[in-house]
Write a protein that holds these residues in place. Sequence first.
Motif, mmCIF file in Angstrom:
data_model
loop_
_atom_site.group_PDB
_atom_site.id
_atom_site.type_symbol
_atom_site.label_atom_id
_atom_site.label_comp_id
_atom_site.label_asym_id
_atom_site.label_seq_id
_atom_site.Cartn_x
_atom_site.Cartn_y
_atom_site.Cartn_z
ATOM 1 N N THR A 1 -2.616 5.940 -2.199
ATOM 2 C CA THR A 1 -4.061 5.885 -2.364
ATOM 3 C C THR A 1 -4.646 7.283 -2.255
ATOM 4 O O THR A 1 -4.049 8.175 -1.644
ATOM 5 N N LYS B 1 -10.056 -1.634 -8.252
ATOM 6 C CA LYS B 1 -9.120 -0.512 -8.100
ATOM 7 C C LYS B 1 -9.288 0.243 -6.779
ATOM 8 O O LYS B 1 -8.630 1.255 -6.560
ATOM 9 N N SER B 2 -10.153 -0.244 -5.916
ATOM 10 C CA SER B 2 -10.404 0.479 -4.670
ATOM 11 C C SER B 2 -10.686 -0.501 -3.544
ATOM 12 O O SER B 2 -10.890 -1.687 -3.768
ATOM 13 N N ALA C 1 -11.519 8.618 -1.929
ATOM 14 C CA ALA C 1 -12.549 9.014 -2.878
ATOM 15 C C ALA C 1 -13.869 9.343 -2.180
ATOM 16 O O ALA C 1 -14.706 10.054 -2.720
ATOM 17 N N GLN D 1 -2.537 7.586 -11.836
ATOM 18 C CA GLN D 1 -3.729 6.984 -12.435
ATOM 19 C C GLN D 1 -4.271 5.925 -11.478
ATOM 20 O O GLN D 1 -3.501 5.279 -10.770
ATOM 21 N N SER D 2 -5.584 5.739 -11.492
ATOM 22 C CA SER D 2 -6.121 4.631 -10.701
ATOM 23 C C SER D 2 -5.611 3.333 -11.317
ATOM 24 O O SER D 2 -5.406 3.236 -12.528
ATOM 25 N N GLN E 1 -10.875 4.123 -0.580
ATOM 26 C CA GLN E 1 -9.572 4.534 -1.098
ATOM 27 C C GLN E 1 -9.395 3.938 -2.488
ATOM 28 O O GLN E 1 -9.739 2.785 -2.720
ATOM 29 N N VAL E 2 -8.830 4.733 -3.392
ATOM 30 C CA VAL E 2 -8.513 4.276 -4.743
ATOM 31 C C VAL E 2 -7.010 4.066 -4.816
ATOM 32 O O VAL E 2 -6.231 4.931 -4.407
ATOM 33 N N TRP E 3 -6.596 2.890 -5.318
ATOM 34 C CA TRP E 3 -5.182 2.585 -5.488
ATOM 35 C C TRP E 3 -4.663 3.388 -6.672
ATOM 36 O O TRP E 3 -5.284 3.431 -7.728
ATOM 37 N N MET E 4 -3.519 4.033 -6.491
ATOM 38 C CA MET E 4 -2.944 4.878 -7.539
ATOM 39 C C MET E 4 -1.576 4.355 -7.958
ATOM 40 O O MET E 4 -0.806 3.855 -7.135
#
Length: 133
Positions: free
Chosen positions: A50, A81-82, A53, A110-111, A103-106
């Motif tokens: 993650t 996505k977060s 952001a 890429q998200s 937090q953005v999942w990666m």
Amino acid sequence: MSIPIWVRYSDLDTFAHVNNAVYLSYLEEARAAYYRALHSLEPDLPEFKTLVARSEVDYLRPILLGQRVEVHVRVTAVGNKSFRTAYAIYAEEALAAKAQTVQVWMHEEQSARVPEVVRRAIRKLEAEPVEGL
């Protein structure tokens, strides 16, 4: 859930208070413990990749060397996505700071959509309802 934090001398500023920037490190430690707890509930959970952001901290009172510190952490919302995480930092059982991160999942730099297995693990860990789950 909550985790203890041991205040180190290097955490202090020139006024012998924990430096404001160090609070973000405390949040990071709490997030890592939270992720480990999720892994214990769902062994097939993918590795957490993650990006933070957004970080927001309300400093309510100083933390001093030698004080007993505890960070309470919970996921409060899961989007596509977060997800949003809330924190309460206590020093000597008094609220010292409140914080929130997104937090953005990666996946492959890429998200990406937060996987269902992650959502399931969060549902299992959280005692209170989580927005979006």
